[in-house]
Design a protein around this motif. Structure first.
Motif, PDB file in Angstrom:
ATOM      1  N   ARG A 140       0.924  -1.138   0.055  1.00 38.28           N
ATOM      2  CA  ARG A 140       0.135   0.011  -0.049  1.00 38.28           C
ATOM      3  C   ARG A 140       1.202   1.138  -0.008  1.00 38.28           C
ATOM      4  O   ARG A 140       0.658   2.207  -0.745  1.00 38.28           O
ATOM      5  N   VAL A 141       2.059   1.230   0.695  1.00 40.12           N
ATOM      6  CA  VAL A 141       2.839   2.504   0.953  1.00 40.12           C
ATOM      7  C   VAL A 141       3.470   2.651  -0.384  1.00 40.12           C
ATOM      8  O   VAL A 141       3.582   3.922  -1.179  1.00 40.12           O
ATOM      9  N   ALA A 142       3.939   1.691  -0.953  1.00 37.25           N
ATOM     10  CA  ALA A 142       4.835   1.489  -2.263  1.00 37.25           C
ATOM     11  C   ALA A 142       3.602   2.187  -3.425  1.00 37.25           C
ATOM     12  O   ALA A 142       4.171   3.000  -3.967  1.00 37.25           O
ATOM     13  N   TRP A 143       2.552   1.830  -3.280  1.00 37.95           N
ATOM     14  CA  TRP A 143       1.601   1.881  -4.392  1.00 37.95           C
ATOM     15  C   TRP A 143       1.273   3.596  -4.363  1.00 37.95           C
ATOM     16  O   TRP A 143       1.116   4.339  -5.226  1.00 37.95           O
ATOM     17  N   GLN A 144       1.126   3.886  -3.165  1.00 36.30           N
ATOM     18  CA  GLN A 144       0.953   5.670  -3.016  1.00 36.30           C
ATOM     19  C   GLN A 144       1.865   6.508  -3.348  1.00 36.30           C
ATOM     20  O   GLN A 144       1.793   7.699  -3.454  1.00 36.30           O
ATOM     21  N   ALA A 145       2.952   5.679  -3.383  1.00 37.26           N
ATOM     22  CA  ALA A 145       4.444   6.849  -3.912  1.00 37.26           C
ATOM     23  C   ALA A 145       4.373   6.701  -5.445  1.00 37.26           C
ATOM     24  O   ALA A 145       5.288   7.232  -6.090  1.00 37.26           O
ATOM     25  N   LEU A 146       3.521   5.942  -6.096  1.00 36.22           N
ATOM     26  CA  LEU A 146       3.315   6.042  -7.645  1.00 36.22           C
ATOM     27  C   LEU A 146       2.517   7.219  -8.098  1.00 36.22           C
ATOM     28  O   LEU A 146       1.774   7.656  -7.411  1.00 36.22           O
ATOM     29  N   ARG A 149      13.465   4.306  -6.563  1.00 37.46           N
ATOM     30  CA  ARG A 149      14.124   4.975  -5.414  1.00 37.46           C
ATOM     31  C   ARG A 149      13.022   5.276  -4.557  1.00 37.46           C
ATOM     32  O   ARG A 149      13.084   5.682  -3.401  1.00 37.46           O
ATOM     33  N   ASP A 150      12.104   6.159  -5.273  1.00 37.41           N
ATOM     34  CA  ASP A 150      10.903   6.771  -4.649  1.00 37.41           C
ATOM     35  C   ASP A 150      10.031   5.772  -3.709  1.00 37.41           C
ATOM     36  O   ASP A 150       9.929   6.099  -2.530  1.00 37.41           O
ATOM     37  N   LEU A 151       9.897   4.747  -4.458  1.00 43.20           N
ATOM     38  CA  LEU A 151       9.156   3.757  -3.637  1.00 43.20           C
ATOM     39  C   LEU A 151       9.942   3.303  -2.362  1.00 43.20           C
ATOM     40  O   LEU A 151       9.597   3.059  -1.357  1.00 43.20           O
ATOM     41  N   ALA A 152      11.275   3.267  -2.584  1.00 44.75           N
ATOM     42  CA  ALA A 152      12.352   2.615  -1.430  1.00 44.75           C
ATOM     43  C   ALA A 152      12.251   3.623  -0.351  1.00 44.75           C
ATOM     44  O   ALA A 152      12.352   3.394   0.945  1.00 44.75           O
ATOM     45  N   THR A 193      11.116   4.922   5.127  1.00 39.76           N
ATOM     46  CA  THR A 193      10.572   5.862   5.957  1.00 39.76           C
ATOM     47  C   THR A 193       9.256   5.394   6.957  1.00 39.76           C
ATOM     48  O   THR A 193       9.167   5.633   7.995  1.00 39.76           O
ATOM     49  N   ALA A 194       8.319   4.526   6.187  1.00 39.84           N
ATOM     50  CA  ALA A 194       7.425   4.025   6.777  1.00 39.84           C
ATOM     51  C   ALA A 194       7.365   2.977   7.626  1.00 39.84           C
ATOM     52  O   ALA A 194       6.862   2.728   8.985  1.00 39.84           O
ATOM     53  N   PHE A 195       8.439   2.337   7.435  1.00 39.29           N
ATOM     54  CA  PHE A 195       8.755   1.001   8.100  1.00 39.29           C
ATOM     55  C   PHE A 195      10.052   0.932   8.945  1.00 39.29           C
ATOM     56  O   PHE A 195      10.427  -0.290   9.444  1.00 39.29           O
ATOM     57  N   ASN A 196      10.924   2.099   8.860  1.00 40.86           N
ATOM     58  CA  ASN A 196      12.286   2.303   9.331  1.00 40.86           C
ATOM     59  C   ASN A 196      13.054   0.863   9.049  1.00 40.86           C
ATOM     60  O   ASN A 196      13.622   0.434  10.041  1.00 40.86           O
ATOM     61  N   GLN A 227      17.514  -2.630   1.720  1.00 45.93           N
ATOM     62  CA  GLN A 227      16.565  -3.668   1.766  1.00 45.93           C
ATOM     63  C   GLN A 227      15.395  -3.004   1.284  1.00 45.93           C
ATOM     64  O   GLN A 227      14.417  -3.630   0.663  1.00 45.93           O
ATOM     65  N   ALA A 228      14.926  -1.679   1.361  1.00 44.40           N
ATOM     66  CA  ALA A 228      13.561  -1.113   1.195  1.00 44.40           C
ATOM     67  C   ALA A 228      14.091  -0.926  -0.450  1.00 44.40           C
ATOM     68  O   ALA A 228      13.011  -1.104  -1.077  1.00 44.40           O
ATOM     69  N   GLN A 229      15.037  -0.993  -1.059  1.00 41.31           N
ATOM     70  CA  GLN A 229      15.266  -0.942  -2.575  1.00 41.31           C
ATOM     71  C   GLN A 229      14.888  -1.976  -3.200  1.00 41.31           C
ATOM     72  O   GLN A 229      14.504  -2.169  -4.097  1.00 41.31           O
ATOM     73  N   ALA A 230      15.605  -3.201  -2.412  1.00 40.37           N
ATOM     74  CA  ALA A 230      15.554  -4.425  -3.067  1.00 40.37           C
ATOM     75  C   ALA A 230      13.940  -4.674  -3.084  1.00 40.37           C
ATOM     76  O   ALA A 230      13.528  -5.354  -4.047  1.00 40.37           O
ATOM     77  N   ASP A 231      13.129  -4.573  -1.979  1.00 42.02           N
ATOM     78  CA  ASP A 231      11.681  -4.629  -1.878  1.00 42.02           C
ATOM     79  C   ASP A 231      11.079  -4.017  -2.704  1.00 42.02           C
ATOM     80  O   ASP A 231      10.152  -4.471  -3.567  1.00 42.02           O
ATOM     81  N   ALA A 232      11.283  -2.859  -3.203  1.00 40.96           N
ATOM     82  CA  ALA A 232      10.685  -1.829  -3.929  1.00 40.96           C
ATOM     83  C   ALA A 232      10.786  -2.640  -5.706  1.00 40.96           C
ATOM     84  O   ALA A 232       9.828  -2.482  -6.216  1.00 40.96           O
ATOM     85  N   GLU A 233      12.100  -2.818  -5.926  1.00 42.52           N
ATOM     86  CA  GLU A 233      12.147  -3.424  -7.113  1.00 42.52           C
ATOM     87  C   GLU A 233      11.574  -4.739  -7.365  1.00 42.52           C
ATOM     88  O   GLU A 233      11.010  -4.873  -8.275  1.00 42.52           O
ATOM     89  N   ALA A 234      11.293  -5.662  -6.242  1.00 35.64           N
ATOM     90  CA  ALA A 234      10.972  -6.868  -6.476  1.00 35.64           C
ATOM     91  C   ALA A 234       9.317  -6.589  -6.603  1.00 35.64           C
ATOM     92  O   ALA A 234       8.732  -7.289  -7.157  1.00 35.64           O
ATOM     93  N   LEU A 235       8.850  -5.709  -5.942  1.00 34.52           N
ATOM     94  CA  LEU A 235       7.295  -5.355  -5.938  1.00 34.52           C
ATOM     95  C   LEU A 235       6.870  -4.875  -7.158  1.00 34.52           C
ATOM     96  O   LEU A 235       5.894  -5.280  -7.766  1.00 34.52           O
ATOM     97  N   LEU A 236       7.734  -3.775  -7.845  1.00 38.81           N
ATOM     98  CA  LEU A 236       7.373  -3.374  -8.958  1.00 38.81           C
ATOM     99  C   LEU A 236       7.511  -4.372 -10.179  1.00 38.81           C
ATOM    100  O   LEU A 236       6.768  -4.333 -11.131  1.00 38.81           O
ATOM    101  N   ALA A 237       8.539  -5.373  -9.979  1.00 39.14           N
ATOM    102  CA  ALA A 237       8.451  -6.383 -11.133  1.00 39.14           C
ATOM    103  C   ALA A 237       7.547  -7.292 -10.932  1.00 39.14           C
ATOM    104  O   ALA A 237       6.939  -7.609 -12.160  1.00 39.14           O
TER     105      ALA A 237
END
Length: 83
Positions: A35-41, A46-49, A54-57, A62-72
């Motif tokens: 949800r947090v990542a979607w709202q950054a679109l 990098r924006d999503l990461a 920020t949201a999950f400290n 790790q946030a970058q890897a998670d963002a890239e995996a989610l986007l893929a």
């Protein structure tokens, strides 16, 4: 830069987002980090990461890897695309 696919309809249920791809007749649910990542679109991975870190400290790498995996994953399902 990533953006939502124009055929995707979004319903905000407070703690989760329901996505419906009208062209494919598919539905998805995003909560927490999704949800947090979607709202950054629209934005870059990098924006999503940044939003996730920020949201999950969490660690920025790790946030970058998670963002890239989610986007893929979302791109493979046809709900986001490169702008």
């Amino acid at each position: 830069m990533w953006e939502t696919h124009p055929d995707v309809l979004v319903t905000d249920l407070g703690d989760e987002l329901i996505l419906m791809h009208a062209g494919q007749g598919l539905m998805f649910s995003l909560n927490g980090p999704g949800r947090v990542a979607w709202q950054a679109l629209p934005g870059s991975a990098r924006d999503l990461a940044s939003a996730l870190a920020t949201a999950f400290n969490v660690d920025p790498q790790q946030a970058q890897a998670d963002a890239e995996a989610l986007l893929a994953d979302l791109a493979a399902r046809g709900v986001v695309r490169r702008a």
